[in-house]
Each structure stands twice: as structure tokens, then as C-alpha cells.
Design an enzyme around this catalytic site. Structure first.
Site, PDB file in Angstrom:
ATOM      1  N   GLY A   7     -57.638 -33.748  11.279  1.00 60.58           N
ATOM      2  CA  GLY A   7     -58.282 -34.593  10.271  1.00 60.58           C
ATOM      3  C   GLY A   7     -58.420 -36.007  10.788  1.00 60.58           C
ATOM      4  N   GLY A   9     -60.655 -38.557   9.700  1.00 61.70           N
ATOM      5  CA  GLY A   9     -61.480 -39.396   8.845  1.00 61.70           C
ATOM      6  C   GLY A   9     -61.047 -40.846   8.919  1.00 61.70           C
ATOM      7  N   GLY A  12     -57.102 -40.774   9.313  1.00 60.12           N
ATOM      8  CA  GLY A  12     -56.685 -40.039  10.506  1.00 60.12           C
ATOM      9  C   GLY A  12     -57.212 -40.628  11.795  1.00 60.12           C
ATOM     10  N   LYS A 164     -44.462 -41.365  -2.526  1.00 64.97           N
ATOM     11  CA  LYS A 164     -45.814 -41.918  -2.406  1.00 64.97           C
ATOM     12  C   LYS A 164     -46.570 -41.794  -3.728  1.00 64.97           C
ATOM     13  CE  LYS A 164     -49.569 -43.437  -0.259  1.00 64.97           C
ATOM     14  NZ  LYS A 164     -50.725 -42.843  -0.915  1.00 64.97           N
ATOM     15  N   ASN A 168     -48.168 -44.875  -5.812  1.00 66.05           N
ATOM     16  CA  ASN A 168     -49.549 -44.974  -6.280  1.00 66.05           C
ATOM     17  C   ASN A 168     -49.630 -45.181  -7.784  1.00 66.05           C
ATOM     18  OD1 ASN A 168     -50.131 -44.467  -3.609  1.00 66.05           O
ATOM     19  ND2 ASN A 168     -51.767 -43.020  -4.053  1.00 66.05           N
ATOM     20  N   GLU A 171     -49.149 -48.741  -8.248  1.00 65.58           N
ATOM     21  CA  GLU A 171     -50.398 -49.390  -7.827  1.00 65.58           C
ATOM     22  C   GLU A 171     -51.431 -49.361  -8.941  1.00 65.58           C
ATOM     23  OE1 GLU A 171     -53.776 -47.602  -5.074  1.00 65.58           O
ATOM     24  OE2 GLU A 171     -51.995 -48.109  -3.898  1.00 65.58           O
TER      25      GLU A 171
END
Length: 291
Positions: A7, A9, A12, A164, A168, A171
Site C-alpha cells: 500500500g 498511497g 504508505g 489510535k 482520532n 481529534e
């Protein structure tokens, strides 16, 4: 060390570059041949010497599952798979069992840093067995920011992605607070330069943060955000945070409200507000607006 990275993108691809800058070897695979170093997962595995470490950086859900299924058939006992995408922590537990049956280790890694991570480093929250994490540690050290912080072995399998997820959720709430304050400042006549008010908060105040810095960046490009539509998607982790709060009877009013605010953003003519307007008219005779 050598690393297989699946991956390539926005996240990545930058991670591959940062790891290579630390003088490690990265063999990358992506469905887009213009980004890939090899043409298949089989070729990726063949180019790594054992014990192998393969880091998966693809969308959560079916894409991650199919990649791990394929790697399970290609890797050997003692190898390690790292899931660095935004998978749900309950999927991690399933993947660890599936790979463990074949003697393959599993580590879940929550990764934060976005497009800025290449230069600034990535905050890493990882879960799994200490022995498996040790096999990946040189890569974690290459990806993390300089200094003492930015990496944590959060606990058992699933702890990295759970941490994580909560990150988030926080966030979400922080962004919602900045957004509400910005709208109120824009609304009143007395404040004539909202952008500079936000800029003034960047030093010396208790609400300064990187998100505030990014807000100022956005306002510098589009002072009143006139070019944007008031629509915000959610990646799924906010929902999972609220669901986990319900399962554990933990009150999360700010995070929950920020998630629901995103849902409201998708309704140009909110059905809920139609009912609220109708009820206010019924009990108090308050005016309603017609289409």
C-alpha cells in the site's frame, strides 16, 4: 533491516521514503504499478530474507482481510505482519489468531502524521507480543519523530489501533471546538479579523496546538472558507470510539457531539430541525420558515 510494504498511497508512499532515508531496505507493492517496486505480493515476499516483516497499509475491512489472507499463504513461521492501517481493534484479534495458527506474528500499529509525516515523523501506537515488536523496532525508530516521544507499546494485540481510535475521537472533538469558535467569531459584527484572532492564539494561550496551526494555514488560503462546502465525512473511528464508550459505560459527551455534528453537516435541509421547528411552533407559537 528489510521491510515489505503493501500500500503506497499518500501515507504508505511517504513512509517508504522515510524508512529508506534511515538506510533500511523497503520493497513496496501497490495495485498501481507506477508506484510499486514489485508486481505481486508473491514477488514481494520472495525478495525478503527471513525472518520477514511485511507492513500492510491498505484500507480497513475487506482490503486488509484479503491482503492478510494472501500473506498467510506466502509467509513462514517466525515472520511478522504489521497492520498499520485504520483497522478496528476487534479485527486485530481475529488476524492475530489466523496468522498465529501458522506461526506468523502479528502487530497492530496505529499511525498518526498524515501528509506531514515524511518530514516530521509519525506517532506510533503499537499492540502485540514484545518479541514480534522487537523484530519491527528498527522501522518504528525510523518512522517516529526525533526525540523521546512518538512511539508506545500500548499493550496486547488490538491496543495500538484502540489507542489510535481514541486519538482520532479526541481529534474530532478538538476540531469541532475550533470550528464552533470560528463560526461564532465570524457571526458577530464587532470582530473584524477572525483570521488574525486565530493567529494570535498560536502563542501563549492554553488552546494552542498543531490543529490550530493548521486552521490558520487554511484561513490564509481562504480567509472565510468561502470555497468550501460545509460537509465533513467521518473515517469510522469516531463511530467506533462512541461504540466502545457505550460498551464500557464511559461518558464521552464532547466526542459524541462532534461525531453527530458531522452527520448534521450532510443534511442541507435537516429533517430533525423540521421537527424541532414544528414543535416550537406548536407549544410556543414560534414562527416557522416555509420552503
Amino acid at each position: 533491516m528489510e521491510l515489505g510494504l503493501v500500500g503506497l498511497g499518500k501515507m504508505g508512499g511517504n513512509m517508504r521514503e522515510r524508512i529508506r532515508r534511515a538506510d533500511h531496505t523497503v520493497v513496496g507493492y501497490d495495485r498501481n504499478p507506477d508506484l510499486a517496486d514489485v508486481s505481486s505480493l508473491e514477488e514481494l515476499v520472495s525478495k525478503l530474507e527471513g525472518p520477514r516483516v511485511v507492513w500492510v497499509m491498505v484500507p480497513a475491512g475487506a482490503a486488509t482481510q484479503s491482503t492478510i489472507d494472501e500473506l498467510a499463504a506466502l509467509l513462514s513461521p517466525g515472520d511478522v505482519v504489521v497492520d498499520g492501517g485504520n483497522s478496528r481493534w476487534t479485527d486485530d484479534e481475529k488476524h492475530a489468531v489466523e496468522l498465529g495458527i501458522k506461526g506468523i506474528g502479528f502487530v497492530d500499529a496505529g499511525v498518526s502524521g498524515g501528509v506531514w509525516g515524511l518530514d516530521n515523523g509519525y506517532a506510533l501506537m503499537v499492540g502485540g507480543d514484545a518479541g514480534n515488536i522487537a523484530k519491527v523496532q528498527p522501522v518504528f525508530d525510523a518512522l517516529k519523530p526525533e526525540g523521546d516521544f512518538g512511539f508506545v507499546h500500548a499493550g496486547k494485540v488490538g491496543a495500538g489501533h484502540f489507542s489510535k481510535m481514541v486519538h482520532n475521537g479526541i481529534e474530532y472533538a478538538m476540531m469541532q471546538a475550533y470550528a464552533e469558535g470560528w463560526e461564532l467569531l465570524e457571526k458577530v459584527d464587532s470582530v473584524t479579523d477572525v483570521r488574525e484572532v486565530f493567529r494570535s492564539w498560536q502563542e501563549g494561550t492554553v488552546i494552542r496546538s498543531w490543529l490550530l496551526d493548521l486552521a490558520v494555514n487554511a484561513l490564509d488560503k481562504d480567509e472565510h472558507l468561502d470555497k468550501l462546502r460545509g460537509f465533513a465525512e467521518d473515517s469510522g473511528e469516531g463511530r467506533w470510539t462512541v461504540e466502545a464508550a457505550i460498551d464500557n459505560s464511559v461518558p464521552l459527551p464532547a466526542i459524541t457531539a462532534s461525531l453527530f455534528a458531522r452527520f448534521a453537516s450532510r443534511q442541507d435541509d435537516s429533517p430533525q430541525m423540521k421537527m424541532v421547528a414544528a414543535l416550537r411552533n406548536q407549544f410556543g407559537g414560534h414562527a416557522v420558515e416555509k420552503k
